[in-house]
Design an enzyme around this catalytic site. Structure first.
Site, PDB file in Angstrom:
ATOM      1  N   ASN A 115      30.836  51.254   6.951  1.00 48.62           N
ATOM      2  CA  ASN A 115      31.046  49.804   7.030  1.00 48.62           C
ATOM      3  C   ASN A 115      31.949  49.284   5.909  1.00 48.62           C
ATOM      4  O   ASN A 115      32.105  48.080   5.751  1.00 48.62           O
ATOM      5  CB  ASN A 115      29.710  49.061   6.915  1.00 48.62           C
ATOM      6  CG  ASN A 115      28.755  49.403   8.040  1.00 48.62           C
ATOM      7  OD1 ASN A 115      29.173  49.596   9.171  1.00 48.62           O
ATOM      8  ND2 ASN A 115      27.475  49.492   7.718  1.00 48.62           N
ATOM      9  N   HIS A 172      20.246  41.847  14.508  1.00 45.71           N
ATOM     10  CA  HIS A 172      19.818  42.892  13.572  1.00 45.71           C
ATOM     11  C   HIS A 172      18.303  42.869  13.326  1.00 45.71           C
ATOM     12  O   HIS A 172      17.680  41.802  13.338  1.00 45.71           O
ATOM     13  CB  HIS A 172      20.554  42.658  12.248  1.00 45.71           C
ATOM     14  CG  HIS A 172      20.486  43.791  11.283  1.00 45.71           C
ATOM     15  ND1 HIS A 172      19.612  43.806  10.228  1.00 45.71           N
ATOM     16  CD2 HIS A 172      21.197  44.935  11.209  1.00 45.71           C
ATOM     17  CE1 HIS A 172      19.797  44.914   9.532  1.00 45.71           C
ATOM     18  NE2 HIS A 172      20.753  45.621  10.102  1.00 45.71           N
ATOM     19  N   GLU A 222      24.331  36.881  15.312  1.00 45.39           N
ATOM     20  CA  GLU A 222      25.353  37.482  14.458  1.00 45.39           C
ATOM     21  C   GLU A 222      26.683  36.914  14.927  1.00 45.39           C
ATOM     22  O   GLU A 222      26.789  36.440  16.066  1.00 45.39           O
ATOM     23  CB  GLU A 222      25.357  39.015  14.607  1.00 45.39           C
ATOM     24  CG  GLU A 222      24.107  39.662  14.062  1.00 45.39           C
ATOM     25  CD  GLU A 222      24.046  41.175  14.288  1.00 45.39           C
ATOM     26  OE1 GLU A 222      25.099  41.830  14.298  1.00 45.39           O
ATOM     27  OE2 GLU A 222      22.932  41.692  14.459  1.00 45.39           O
ATOM     28  N   SER A 257      26.955  44.334  15.486  1.00 49.12           N
ATOM     29  CA  SER A 257      27.144  45.667  14.924  1.00 49.12           C
ATOM     30  C   SER A 257      27.074  46.786  15.962  1.00 49.12           C
ATOM     31  O   SER A 257      27.662  47.833  15.762  1.00 49.12           O
ATOM     32  CB  SER A 257      26.113  45.923  13.832  1.00 49.12           C
ATOM     33  OG  SER A 257      24.814  45.865  14.376  1.00 49.12           O
ATOM     34  N   ASP A 268      24.737  35.191  11.123  1.00 50.76           N
ATOM     35  CA  ASP A 268      24.824  36.349  10.231  1.00 50.76           C
ATOM     36  C   ASP A 268      26.226  36.938  10.351  1.00 50.76           C
ATOM     37  O   ASP A 268      26.600  37.445  11.406  1.00 50.76           O
ATOM     38  CB  ASP A 268      23.742  37.365  10.651  1.00 50.76           C
ATOM     39  CG  ASP A 268      23.740  38.628   9.792  1.00 50.76           C
ATOM     40  OD1 ASP A 268      24.787  38.953   9.198  1.00 50.76           O
ATOM     41  OD2 ASP A 268      22.686  39.305   9.753  1.00 50.76           O
ATOM     42  N   HIS A 274      29.179  41.640   9.543  1.00 50.34           N
ATOM     43  CA  HIS A 274      30.321  42.479   9.948  1.00 50.34           C
ATOM     44  C   HIS A 274      31.628  41.696  10.070  1.00 50.34           C
ATOM     45  O   HIS A 274      32.669  42.284  10.355  1.00 50.34           O
ATOM     46  CB  HIS A 274      30.012  43.188  11.268  1.00 50.34           C
ATOM     47  CG  HIS A 274      28.925  44.193  11.128  1.00 50.34           C
ATOM     48  ND1 HIS A 274      29.150  45.478  10.673  1.00 50.34           N
ATOM     49  CD2 HIS A 274      27.587  44.098  11.324  1.00 50.34           C
ATOM     50  CE1 HIS A 274      27.999  46.133  10.622  1.00 50.34           C
ATOM     51  NE2 HIS A 274      27.033  45.313  11.007  1.00 50.34           N
ATOM     52  N   LYS A 321      29.258  45.329   3.091  1.00 51.12           N
ATOM     53  CA  LYS A 321      30.081  45.982   4.112  1.00 51.12           C
ATOM     54  C   LYS A 321      31.557  45.886   3.711  1.00 51.12           C
ATOM     55  O   LYS A 321      31.970  46.598   2.821  1.00 51.12           O
ATOM     56  CB  LYS A 321      29.723  45.414   5.473  1.00 51.12           C
ATOM     57  CG  LYS A 321      28.342  45.981   5.828  1.00 51.12           C
ATOM     58  CD  LYS A 321      27.665  45.415   7.006  1.00 51.12           C
ATOM     59  CE  LYS A 321      26.374  46.209   7.207  1.00 51.12           C
ATOM     60  NZ  LYS A 321      25.268  45.437   7.697  1.00 51.12           N
TER      61      LYS A 321
HETATM   62  C1  LIG Z   1      23.799  45.492   7.548  1.00 54.97           C
HETATM   63  C2  LIG Z   1      23.271  44.253   8.110  1.00 54.97           C
HETATM   64  C3  LIG Z   1      22.265  43.541   7.452  1.00 54.97           C
HETATM   65  C4  LIG Z   1      21.569  44.071   6.233  1.00 54.97           C
HETATM   66  O1  LIG Z   1      22.383  44.008   5.113  1.00 54.97           O
HETATM   67  P1  LIG Z   1      22.073  44.960   3.868  1.00 54.97           P
HETATM   68  O2  LIG Z   1      22.812  44.335   2.757  1.00 54.97           O
HETATM   69  O3  LIG Z   1      22.598  46.308   4.241  1.00 54.97           O
HETATM   70  O4  LIG Z   1      20.600  44.967   3.668  1.00 54.97           O
HETATM   71  C5  LIG Z   1      21.880  42.323   7.977  1.00 54.97           C
HETATM   72  N1  LIG Z   1      22.426  41.848   9.113  1.00 54.97           N
HETATM   73  C6  LIG Z   1      23.376  42.542   9.786  1.00 54.97           C
HETATM   74  C7  LIG Z   1      23.933  41.969  11.049  1.00 54.97           C
HETATM   75  C8  LIG Z   1      23.810  43.765   9.321  1.00 54.97           C
HETATM   76  O5  LIG Z   1      24.706  44.466   9.997  1.00 54.97           O
END
Ligand SMILES: *Cc1c(COP(=O)(O)O)cnc(C)c1O
Length: 381
Positions: free
Chosen positions: A44, A130, A174, A178, A203, A206, A237
């Protein structure tokens, strides 16, 4: 040990037991596992910032100046000016009045949702959000309604029937997904949120660093920043570092500082990480060629797979190739591995039955040749 552990382990077939595979070295997109080199399509670290010389120098200098640990939670001895600098910068980067830093995306989502919502409230979540979002909703005690992925008619149906029965309602999605590599219709979701008087949380894990004119995410790109109440994302990421943020109104921040358990009861991130998060935002703003290259290579890979007749999902730097049954995805991934390419199978139950896939993530460090090699190698086993 407990019998249920043995029973569980024996029940997992070889292809469904999760195992750790340590990477012994990494140079750009080339990694080494068990003595063999692979071109990595599973990371990522989209912009390649985790190895940017300025990021490494920043981590070293901040650690030398402030030490390696922060010594306590933000409310005790862990708070530093650096955190406030990062929060000011994140707020301006995301176009919101303020922001609050969290120790990880997982802790942000579980903490934010459970602090702001409780029994008597409703949360409407996209089917594919997620696990950390789902865990946050479960922890909150709010009633969970899941709408079919990106299906606005289904979301509206649920809102119409249910939102009036609860004290307050939240829609959560999101922006870039992902597992499907596609984008949420943020403008349509904003319209529904207004129509039904709900709040909206997005969120951007990504999307941060990859989309938007300034690289701040899909909210920026779609002009929906103002309508989104809770704009969350991670530094882990594309930003090549660690930790997460919520960009939000000042009063929401104050409320969370007083009520959010994952914020209150956990040691603050190390100064070196905070300094890197600041540097990463500066680099995203300055080096826009990085995200342009990632999106250009992503089109190349996507078009290459399509030209081979493969079924490809999404429209972003995450490129899932549909394989069908779990066993076929495992075989395709194994064939790629034999060709020196690391792209991992995503299987049921992470994705629906019959929709197992190979997931490719395109990074700045990939070359045209690596992309062509991946297109040539896939599905030829
Ligand atoms: C990776 C991810 C998270 C978690 O983030 P971390 O910093 O790895 O704990 C939360 N939401 C989404 C959509 C993710 O892809």
């Amino acid at each position: 040990m407990d019998k249920h552990i043995n029973v569980f382990l024996e029940q997992q077939k070889d292809d469904s037991l999760r195992i750790l595979r340590p990477i012994s070295s990494k140079a750009g997109a080339v990694i080494k596992i068990a003595g063999k080199e692979y071109v990595d399509f599973s990371s990522n670290d989209y912009l390649g910032l985790s190895n940017h010389p300025e990021m490494i120098k920043t981590a070293q200098e901040a650690s030398a100046k402030y030490g390696t640990g922060s010594g306590g939670s933000r409310l005790l001895s862990g708070d530093r000016t650096l955190f406030h600098d990062l929060e000011d910068l994140t707020a301006s980067f995301k176009g919101k009045p303020s922001s609050l830093v969290f120790n990880s995306g997982y802790q942000a989502n579980t903490g934010i949702i459970s602090a702001l919502y409780s029994k008597g409230d409703a949360v409407f979540a996209d089917k594919l959000v997620h696990a950390s979002i789902i865990d946050g909703i479960l922890l909150s005690g709010a009633r969970l309604f899941r709408y079919r992925h990106n299906d606005m008619a289904h979301l509206e149906d649920l809102l119409k029937k249910e939102s009036g029965n609860f004290k307050k309602s939240l829609i959560v999605t999101e922006s870039v997904f992902s597992m499907d590599g596609d984008a949420a219709p943020l403008k349509d979701i904003c319209a529904l949120k207004e129509r039904y008087g709900c709040s909206l949380m997005v969120d951007e894990a990504h999307a941060t660093g990859v989309f938007g004119k300034n690289g701040s995410g899909l909210a920026e790109e779609t002009g929906t920043t103002e309508a989104i109440d809770l704009l969350m994302g991670t530094f882990s990421k594309a930003l090549g570092s660690f930790g997460a943020y919520l960009a939000c109104p000042e009063r929401v921040k104050q409320y969370l500082i007083n009520t959010c358990r994952s914020f209150i009861y956990s040691t603050a991130l190390p100064p070196g990480v905070i300094a890197c998060n600041i540097k990463a935002i500066e680099l995203v703003r300055k080096e826009d060629g990085r995200r342009k290259k990632v999106l250009m290579l992503s089109s190349l890979l996507r078009d290459g797979f399509k030209a081979k007749g493969l079924k490809v999902l999404g429209c972003t730097q995450i490129i899932p190739v549909l394989a069908g049954e779990n066993a076929r995805a495992v075989k395709m991934s194994q064939d790629l591995k034999n060709a020196g390419i690391r792209a991992l199978p995503i299987r049921y139950p992470t994705v629906p039955k019959g929709e197992a896939r190979i997931r490719f993530s395109v990074n700045y460090d990939h070359t045209d040749k690596m992309i062509k090699d991946a297109v040539n190698a896939i599905g030829n086993g």
